[in-house]
Design a protein around this motif. Sequence first.
Motif, PDB file in Angstrom:
ATOM      1  N   ILE A 181       0.170  -2.386  11.167  1.00  0.00           N
ATOM      2  CA  ILE A 181       1.509  -2.927  10.888  1.00  0.00           C
ATOM      3  C   ILE A 181       2.575  -2.262  11.755  1.00  0.00           C
ATOM      4  CG2 ILE A 181       1.105  -3.696   8.512  1.00  0.00           C
ATOM      5  CD1 ILE A 181       2.401  -1.003   7.590  1.00  0.00           C
ATOM      6  N   CYS A 182       3.727  -2.886  11.797  1.00  0.00           N
ATOM      7  CA  CYS A 182       4.933  -2.342  12.443  1.00  0.00           C
ATOM      8  C   CYS A 182       4.848  -2.227  13.955  1.00  0.00           C
ATOM      9  CB  CYS A 182       5.304  -0.959  11.897  1.00  0.00           C
ATOM     10  SG  CYS A 182       5.630  -0.942  10.142  1.00  0.00           S
ATOM     11  N   THR A 183       3.879  -2.876  14.587  1.00  0.00           N
ATOM     12  CA  THR A 183       3.755  -2.719  16.037  1.00  0.00           C
ATOM     13  C   THR A 183       4.770  -3.579  16.781  1.00  0.00           C
ATOM     14  OG1 THR A 183       2.021  -4.387  16.090  1.00  0.00           O
ATOM     15  CG2 THR A 183       1.299  -2.109  15.991  1.00  0.00           C
ATOM     16  N   GLY A 184       5.434  -4.494  16.062  1.00  0.00           N
ATOM     17  CA  GLY A 184       6.423  -5.331  16.745  1.00  0.00           C
ATOM     18  C   GLY A 184       7.851  -4.969  16.385  1.00  0.00           C
ATOM     19  N   ASP A 185       8.027  -3.990  15.525  1.00  0.00           N
ATOM     20  CA  ASP A 185       9.356  -3.712  15.003  1.00  0.00           C
ATOM     21  C   ASP A 185      10.021  -2.532  15.707  1.00  0.00           C
ATOM     22  OD1 ASP A 185       9.326  -5.498  12.445  1.00  0.00           O
ATOM     23  OD2 ASP A 185       7.404  -4.467  12.439  1.00  0.00           O
ATOM     24  N   GLU A 186      11.321  -2.615  15.853  1.00  0.00           N
ATOM     25  CA  GLU A 186      12.105  -1.487  16.351  1.00  0.00           C
ATOM     26  C   GLU A 186      12.118  -0.397  15.277  1.00  0.00           C
ATOM     27  OE1 GLU A 186      13.542  -0.921  19.164  1.00  0.00           O
ATOM     28  OE2 GLU A 186      13.462  -2.878  20.144  1.00  0.00           O
ATOM     29  N   GLY A 204       0.805  -1.226   0.000  1.00  0.00           N
ATOM     30  CA  GLY A 204       0.000   0.000   0.000  1.00  0.00           C
ATOM     31  C   GLY A 204       0.836   1.274   0.000  1.00  0.00           C
ATOM     32  N   ARG A 205       1.866   1.322   0.845  1.00  0.00           N
ATOM     33  CA  ARG A 205       2.653   2.557   0.927  1.00  0.00           C
ATOM     34  C   ARG A 205       3.448   2.804  -0.355  1.00  0.00           C
ATOM     35  NH1 ARG A 205       5.440   1.070   6.443  1.00  0.00           N
ATOM     36  NH2 ARG A 205       5.243  -0.911   5.345  1.00  0.00           N
ATOM     37  N   GLU A 206       4.007   1.744  -0.924  1.00  0.00           N
ATOM     38  CA  GLU A 206       4.741   1.903  -2.188  1.00  0.00           C
ATOM     39  C   GLU A 206       3.807   2.443  -3.272  1.00  0.00           C
ATOM     40  OE1 GLU A 206       4.942  -0.555  -0.079  1.00  0.00           O
ATOM     41  OE2 GLU A 206       6.737  -1.771  -0.328  1.00  0.00           O
ATOM     42  N   GLU A 263      14.459  -1.007  12.461  1.00  0.00           N
ATOM     43  CA  GLU A 263      14.017  -1.995  11.482  1.00  0.00           C
ATOM     44  C   GLU A 263      13.055  -1.368  10.482  1.00  0.00           C
ATOM     45  OE1 GLU A 263      12.999  -6.017  13.163  1.00  0.00           O
ATOM     46  OE2 GLU A 263      13.101  -4.877  15.029  1.00  0.00           O
ATOM     47  N   CYS A 264      12.143  -0.537  10.991  1.00  0.00           N
ATOM     48  CA  CYS A 264      11.186   0.128  10.101  1.00  0.00           C
ATOM     49  C   CYS A 264      11.914   1.026   9.100  1.00  0.00           C
ATOM     50  CB  CYS A 264      10.178   0.956  10.888  1.00  0.00           C
ATOM     51  SG  CYS A 264       8.868  -0.036  11.597  1.00  0.00           S
ATOM     52  N   VAL A 265      12.937   1.728   9.564  1.00  0.00           N
ATOM     53  CA  VAL A 265      13.658   2.619   8.654  1.00  0.00           C
ATOM     54  C   VAL A 265      14.334   1.799   7.555  1.00  0.00           C
ATOM     55  CG1 VAL A 265      15.571   4.257   8.447  1.00  0.00           C
ATOM     56  CG2 VAL A 265      13.986   4.450  10.345  1.00  0.00           C
ATOM     57  N   GLN A 266      14.967   0.714   7.933  1.00  0.00           N
ATOM     58  CA  GLN A 266      15.620  -0.141   6.937  1.00  0.00           C
ATOM     59  C   GLN A 266      14.609  -0.699   5.944  1.00  0.00           C
ATOM     60  OE1 GLN A 266      18.650  -0.490   5.922  1.00  0.00           O
ATOM     61  NE2 GLN A 266      18.999   1.088   7.479  1.00  0.00           N
ATOM     62  N   CYS A 267      13.503  -1.196   6.506  1.00  0.00           N
ATOM     63  CA  CYS A 267      12.452  -1.796   5.690  1.00  0.00           C
ATOM     64  C   CYS A 267      11.877  -0.750   4.733  1.00  0.00           C
ATOM     65  CB  CYS A 267      11.370  -2.350   6.614  1.00  0.00           C
ATOM     66  SG  CYS A 267       9.844  -2.804   5.798  1.00  0.00           S
ATOM     67  N   LEU A 268      11.617   0.451   5.268  1.00  0.00           N
ATOM     68  CA  LEU A 268      11.044   1.505   4.427  1.00  0.00           C
ATOM     69  C   LEU A 268      12.011   1.944   3.340  1.00  0.00           C
ATOM     70  CD1 LEU A 268       9.054   3.818   6.799  1.00  0.00           C
ATOM     71  CD2 LEU A 268       8.246   2.816   4.670  1.00  0.00           C
ATOM     72  N   LYS A 269      13.291   1.997   3.709  1.00  0.00           N
ATOM     73  CA  LYS A 269      14.293   2.413   2.741  1.00  0.00           C
ATOM     74  C   LYS A 269      14.275   1.452   1.540  1.00  0.00           C
ATOM     75  CE  LYS A 269      19.170   3.416   2.489  1.00  0.00           C
ATOM     76  NZ  LYS A 269      18.904   3.532   1.071  1.00  0.00           N
ATOM     77  N   ARG A 270      14.250   0.163   1.848  1.00  0.00           N
ATOM     78  CA  ARG A 270      14.183  -0.842   0.772  1.00  0.00           C
ATOM     79  C   ARG A 270      12.923  -0.657  -0.063  1.00  0.00           C
ATOM     80  NH1 ARG A 270      15.646  -4.489   4.594  1.00  0.00           N
ATOM     81  NH2 ARG A 270      13.502  -5.232   4.853  1.00  0.00           N
ATOM     82  N   ARG A 271      11.825  -0.458   0.643  1.00  0.00           N
ATOM     83  CA  ARG A 271      10.540  -0.342  -0.058  1.00  0.00           C
ATOM     84  C   ARG A 271      10.524   0.891  -0.971  1.00  0.00           C
ATOM     85  NH1 ARG A 271       5.982  -3.030   2.220  1.00  0.00           N
ATOM     86  NH2 ARG A 271       6.600  -4.499   3.821  1.00  0.00           N
ATOM     87  N   ILE A 272      11.088   1.988  -0.453  1.00  0.00           N
ATOM     88  CA  ILE A 272      11.077   3.220  -1.235  1.00  0.00           C
ATOM     89  C   ILE A 272      12.020   3.101  -2.429  1.00  0.00           C
ATOM     90  CG2 ILE A 272      11.631   5.697  -1.151  1.00  0.00           C
ATOM     91  CD1 ILE A 272      10.547   5.547   1.809  1.00  0.00           C
TER      92      ILE A 272
HETATM   93 FE1  FES Z   1       7.861  -1.024   9.767  1.00  0.00          FE
HETATM   94 FE2  FES Z   1       8.346  -2.241   7.343  1.00  0.00          FE
HETATM   95  S1  FES Z   1       8.510  -3.073   9.380  1.00  0.00           S
HETATM   96  S2  FES Z   1       8.000  -0.158   7.810  1.00  0.00           S
END
Ligand code: FES
Length: 366
Positions: free
Chosen positions: A312-317, A280-282, A320-329
């Motif tokens: 989403i993301c309620t279990g992540d540091e 969705g965000r992508e 981790e979210c920044v890394q994940c988002l960077k990849r997604r973006i």
């Molecule tokens: Fe939070 Fe992907 S795990 S943005």
Amino acid sequence: MKALIDKLRRDRVLSREKFRALLENRDEDAASYLFARAREVREGVYGKDVYMRGLIEFTNYCKNDCYYCGIRRSNDGAERYRLTEAQILDCCDKGYALGFRTFVLQGGEDPYYTDARMCAIVRAVKEKHPDCAVTLSIGEKSYETYKAFREAGADRYLLRHETANDGHYKRLHPPELSLSNRKRCLYDLKALGYQVGCGFMVGSPYQMIGDIIDDLLFCRELDPEMVGIGPFIPHHDTPFRGEAAGTMELTLFLLGVLRLMLPGVLLPATTALGTIHPLGREKGLLAGANVVMPNLSPTGVRKKYLLYDNKICTGDEAAECVQCLKRRIDSTGYTLVTARGDYKKDPEKLTAKKHLTRKKEVNAHV
Ligand code: FES
Ligand code: 5AD
């Protein structure tokens, strides 16, 4: 449809009838044409940059009882928490190290955070991180309170209007809340020099195309620096538990429309959009959005700030979210940047005549 989209791009607005035609007859072809135009406009103002905002959900106590919201006061199932000033500062420090230059302090309308407490928190964040923007998202307050927050250093304020139709507003909120006060708040915030964000849920219960047109026209009238939109998602402990969620398809289409209406607007690809669809965000970024707002709240409280189910993301540091988002973006061809990401005035200036009409519209309101 292409002619309508071209007209929207040129004039930045359509008549009610034409907005209705665009929304009612939208299909995949229209959407991909709209998204391509929205990307052109977005790239004309912001290039390929995607800004990030660190969201700190610092209290889930709320005195309000909005029918859609999981932290409404009547939800006895919600486990309540508050963060101390020290905990909030700690989130900011961690966020700063990860590259965040905007902190969004969001919470329910919690009387524990008096003006004095809130101002102290804002001052402390600004003192520690003078190169960062502080955004508040803590609901409806008086002009005087907003003024005090501004003087303490707050730069921006998010207050979704939720729906710009009075009848619809009444179906989503208890009688003590009113659309007119919500709008009053937004105009007060503008008058105080905040960068202001309004916004609405897509597919909230009882929402009709006409209500969405009211939302779009209200966004034009207010001329906000930010607009937050995401799909409505039911929460199991609210009166709307049995209602259908909003769709990704309509949310994306409206992101594209908003980008054409407000070329310089800061438009987040929201967590709710990422919750109803894994990409969705992508897709939001490819439809015209240019902001992401990962969570900086301590992991221990994340699951408690549940406005809707399956967030989403309620279990992540945060890292981790920044890394994940960077990849997604990266996968979209856009680039996550660490700039403060202030609002940029749209380069194609409003003509004098258009500016005058907009001013009249706004004055009619205040
Ligand atoms: Fe939070 Fe992907 S795990 S943005
Ligand atoms: N689904 C989607 N968004 C919601 N919000 C509140 N409850 C829900 C829900 N059930 C949104 C509101 C609010 C923002 C903080 O979260 O628009 O302004």
